[in-house]
Design a protein around this motif. Sequence first.
Motif, short mmCIF file in Angstrom:
data_model
loop_
_atom_site.label_atom_id
_atom_site.label_comp_id
_atom_site.label_asym_id
_atom_site.label_seq_id
_atom_site.Cartn_x
_atom_site.Cartn_y
_atom_site.Cartn_z
N TRP A 48 -13.90 55.89 -2.33
CA TRP A 48 -13.23 57.03 -2.93
C TRP A 48 -11.90 56.61 -3.54
N GLY A 49 -11.54 57.30 -4.62
CA GLY A 49 -10.27 57.02 -5.27
C GLY A 49 -9.99 58.02 -6.37
N LEU A 50 -9.02 57.71 -7.22
CA LEU A 50 -8.62 58.62 -8.29
C LEU A 50 -9.33 58.35 -9.61
N LEU A 51 -9.99 57.20 -9.72
CA LEU A 51 -10.70 56.90 -10.96
C LEU A 51 -11.92 57.81 -11.09
N PRO A 52 -12.15 58.39 -12.27
CA PRO A 52 -13.38 59.18 -12.45
C PRO A 52 -14.61 58.29 -12.40
N TYR A 53 -15.74 58.88 -12.06
CA TYR A 53 -17.00 58.14 -12.11
C TYR A 53 -17.35 57.89 -13.58
N SER A 54 -17.96 56.75 -13.84
CA SER A 54 -18.31 56.41 -15.23
C SER A 54 -19.63 57.08 -15.62
N LYS A 55 -19.55 58.37 -15.90
CA LYS A 55 -20.68 59.17 -16.34
C LYS A 55 -20.48 59.55 -17.80
N PRO A 56 -21.53 59.56 -18.62
CA PRO A 56 -21.35 59.88 -20.04
C PRO A 56 -20.89 61.31 -20.28
N ILE A 57 -19.96 61.46 -21.21
CA ILE A 57 -19.46 62.77 -21.64
C ILE A 57 -19.76 62.90 -23.13
N THR A 58 -20.52 63.92 -23.49
CA THR A 58 -20.88 64.14 -24.90
C THR A 58 -20.35 65.51 -25.33
N THR A 59 -19.42 65.51 -26.26
CA THR A 59 -18.77 66.73 -26.73
C THR A 59 -19.40 67.16 -28.05
N VAL A 60 -20.00 68.35 -28.05
CA VAL A 60 -20.69 68.86 -29.24
C VAL A 60 -19.86 69.97 -29.88
N VAL A 61 -19.48 69.78 -31.13
CA VAL A 61 -18.70 70.78 -31.88
C VAL A 61 -19.68 71.65 -32.65
N GLY A 62 -19.68 72.94 -32.33
CA GLY A 62 -20.67 73.85 -32.88
C GLY A 62 -20.33 74.39 -34.27
N GLU A 63 -21.08 75.38 -34.67
CA GLU A 63 -20.91 75.99 -36.00
C GLU A 63 -19.73 76.96 -36.00
N PRO A 64 -18.86 76.87 -37.01
CA PRO A 64 -17.72 77.80 -37.06
C PRO A 64 -18.15 79.24 -37.30
N ILE A 65 -17.44 80.16 -36.66
CA ILE A 65 -17.68 81.59 -36.81
C ILE A 65 -16.58 82.14 -37.72
#
Length: 365
Positions: free
Chosen positions: A302-319
């Motif tokens: 255990w520690g303060l480092l985040p787990y190395s899991k993929p993060i995918t940020t999807v930018v959607g359609e503008p309203i």
Amino acid sequence: MQMDGRGWGVWSLSASSFIVGTGSSILSALQDLFWLSKSKVEKQLQIISVLQWVLTFLVMGIACTLILMYILCTDCWAIAALYLAWLVFDWNTPRKGGRRSQWVRNWAMWRYFRDYFPIRLVKTHNLLTSRNYIFGYHPHGIMGLGAFCNFSTEATGVSQKFPGIRPYLATLAGNFRMPILRDYLMSGGICPVNRDSIDYILSKNGSGNAIIIVVGGAAESLNCTPGKNSVTLRNRKGFVKLALRHGADLVPVYSFGENEVYKQVIFEEGSWGRWVQKKFQKHIGFAPCIFHGRGLFSSNTWGLLPYSKPITTVVGEPITIPKIENPSQKEVDFYHSVYVDSLIKLFDKYKGKFGLPETEVLEVN
């Protein structure tokens, strides 16, 4: 012992073969060692880049304040006094768009930060530079790592994917009262999440601005845990009202994997732990969380480092949002419902592509 010409030839050939063979083996071993070391060095650089941001997030503001107070009590007090004078002079800069630095945003360190997880930014639609935007970022996670990497650095190529758009990640205004930390945050294009700052960017800074607001805020961070996709949004309507007042288009953004990088102790509603968290949230603006990631030297501790899991940020359609100086509650409610529906559609469309089952449902609280 004597050797004839043929004996010397055989010995020379054998010796040459041995030397060549040994040399090739050593060269091969050195090459393997070099590539192994390079891989290890890159991994350590990734860890260091993430660790510095985690420490920045958690302690830099307090640490810099204490150091500045200490310097005031030493023979170097003039240095601290000069910085404090500059701080007074520069106090309102965060509320006027800040002071971003493309040099800082392009640091190689952020590319190591990106590759640690890895973090990816997905564009689904073009954004017009003649419009301003408010991005609603979901979910908050513990530290909003995807929001920071994608919009406060150039590691994932936000300026190339959305040319002519200037992103401003909005965070707690209290961070900009901390010496040194405020300047570090502003260099990445981070601004206070308050009305004065947002009004300035959307009305006095031209067009092509995109303010990224982590809508769920501290309340949402209290419920983030691996395997859970929920957002705090039902009663969060202030960002919609701001969009209407300025005619800024709303853009839903969902970050798949944001909740996977830390594990958190979730306190039940009504428990003493949740009571303490809500008191902090109400009076200070943030809620203390009991969380952990991996250790510095091993992913099994255990520690303060985040787990190395993929993060995918999807930018959607503008309203498209009309400009209404004083929107009625009915108008705010209408565009809020349109936004919620758009976010759910975005989640449903891309969940299967990023590791979630088709049966997964986005929980909107």
